[in-house]
Design a protein around this motif. Structure first.
Motif, PDB file in Angstrom:
ATOM      1  N   GLU A 104       0.845  -1.190   0.000  1.00 21.78           N
ATOM      2  CA  GLU A 104       0.000   0.000   0.000  1.00 21.78           C
ATOM      3  C   GLU A 104       0.878   1.237   0.000  1.00 21.78           C
ATOM      4  OE1 GLU A 104      -3.297   0.258   2.690  1.00 21.78           O
ATOM      5  OE2 GLU A 104      -3.466  -1.913   2.798  1.00 21.78           O
ATOM      6  N   GLU A 105       0.507   2.191  -0.819  1.00 19.63           N
ATOM      7  CA  GLU A 105       1.211   3.468  -0.874  1.00 19.63           C
ATOM      8  C   GLU A 105       0.164   4.578  -0.854  1.00 19.63           C
ATOM      9  OE1 GLU A 105       3.667   3.796  -4.320  1.00 19.63           O
ATOM     10  OE2 GLU A 105       4.639   1.868  -3.976  1.00 19.63           O
ATOM     11  N   SER A 106       0.495   5.685  -0.199  1.00 20.65           N
ATOM     12  CA  SER A 106      -0.404   6.834  -0.260  1.00 20.65           C
ATOM     13  C   SER A 106       0.426   8.108  -0.298  1.00 20.65           C
ATOM     14  CB  SER A 106      -1.361   6.846   0.936  1.00 20.65           C
ATOM     15  OG  SER A 106      -0.640   6.964   2.128  1.00 20.65           O
ATOM     16  N   ILE A 111      -4.062   7.092  -3.572  1.00 20.83           N
ATOM     17  CA  ILE A 111      -3.867   5.851  -2.816  1.00 20.83           C
ATOM     18  C   ILE A 111      -3.712   4.711  -3.812  1.00 20.83           C
ATOM     19  CG2 ILE A 111      -4.882   4.219  -1.199  1.00 20.83           C
ATOM     20  CD1 ILE A 111      -6.387   6.567   0.022  1.00 20.83           C
ATOM     21  N   ARG A 113      -3.080   0.419  -3.900  1.00 15.15           N
ATOM     22  CA  ARG A 113      -2.988  -0.838  -3.173  1.00 15.15           C
ATOM     23  C   ARG A 113      -2.860  -1.959  -4.203  1.00 15.15           C
ATOM     24  NH1 ARG A 113      -7.283  -3.800   0.783  1.00 15.15           N
ATOM     25  NH2 ARG A 113      -5.837  -5.386   1.490  1.00 15.15           N
TER      26      ARG A 113
END
Length: 164
Positions: A104-106, A111, A113
């Motif tokens: 997961e990256e934000s 965002i 996933r």
């Protein structure tokens, strides 16, 4: 009238062959897309870019006869040793495993996933009997190494016979 009927049958046969070819090509294209998605899961050359769940497929493997033992090497990138199983019998070896990866990256309002998951099973036969209980395995840097010693060949008993 028979000529016209023959032309209709011939045209129908050509369409049937063409349809069969298209089905074969579609099947090839799906397999090719799956292969590309295995290594570069960003879509394919024949479909719009998507990011489907990874189908693990078969790990690339080498089985080598080292004289006193067999050595199996298999690429298992991302598969933890807890998710890999090795079964050895006198006649062969089976490796299986599961890949479950999530990321997961934000950044600000963006965002992302991503998930990769799948399982595999691969079997190999040995040309000679082995000692399953003495097999050793190591998983290091995504590469599985398995060493399986061969059974000692039984000494053949020779009995000389006198000719009468």
């Amino acid at each position: 009238m028979s000529d016209e009927g023959g032309e209709i049958q011939e045209a129908s046969s050509v369409r049937s062959i063409h349809s069969g070819f298209n089905d074969l090509f579609d099947s090839f294209r799906r397999e090719f897309d799956d292969m590309l998605n295995f290594w570069w899961p960003v879509g394919s050359l024949t479909r719009p870019a998507t990011r489907p769940a990874l189908r693990v497929g078969y790990p690339i493997s080498d089985l080598e006869d080292k004289g006193t033992h067999y050595e199996l090497r298999a690429d298992l990138p991302g598969v933890p040793k807890e998710n890999a199983d090795i079964k050895v019998t006198e006649g062969g070896i089976e490796i299986s495993g599961k890949l479950e990866e999530s990321k997961e990256e934000s950044s600000g309002s963006y965002i992302l996933r991503e998930r990769r998951m799948g399982s595999f099973t691969r079997s190999f036969s040995f040309p000679e009997k082995v000692l399953p209980k003495k097999a050793e395995a190591e998983l290091k840097d995504g590469m599985l190494y398995v060493k399986v010693p061969k059974k000692e060949p039984k000494k053949e008993e020779v009995h000389m016979i006198k000719i009468k």
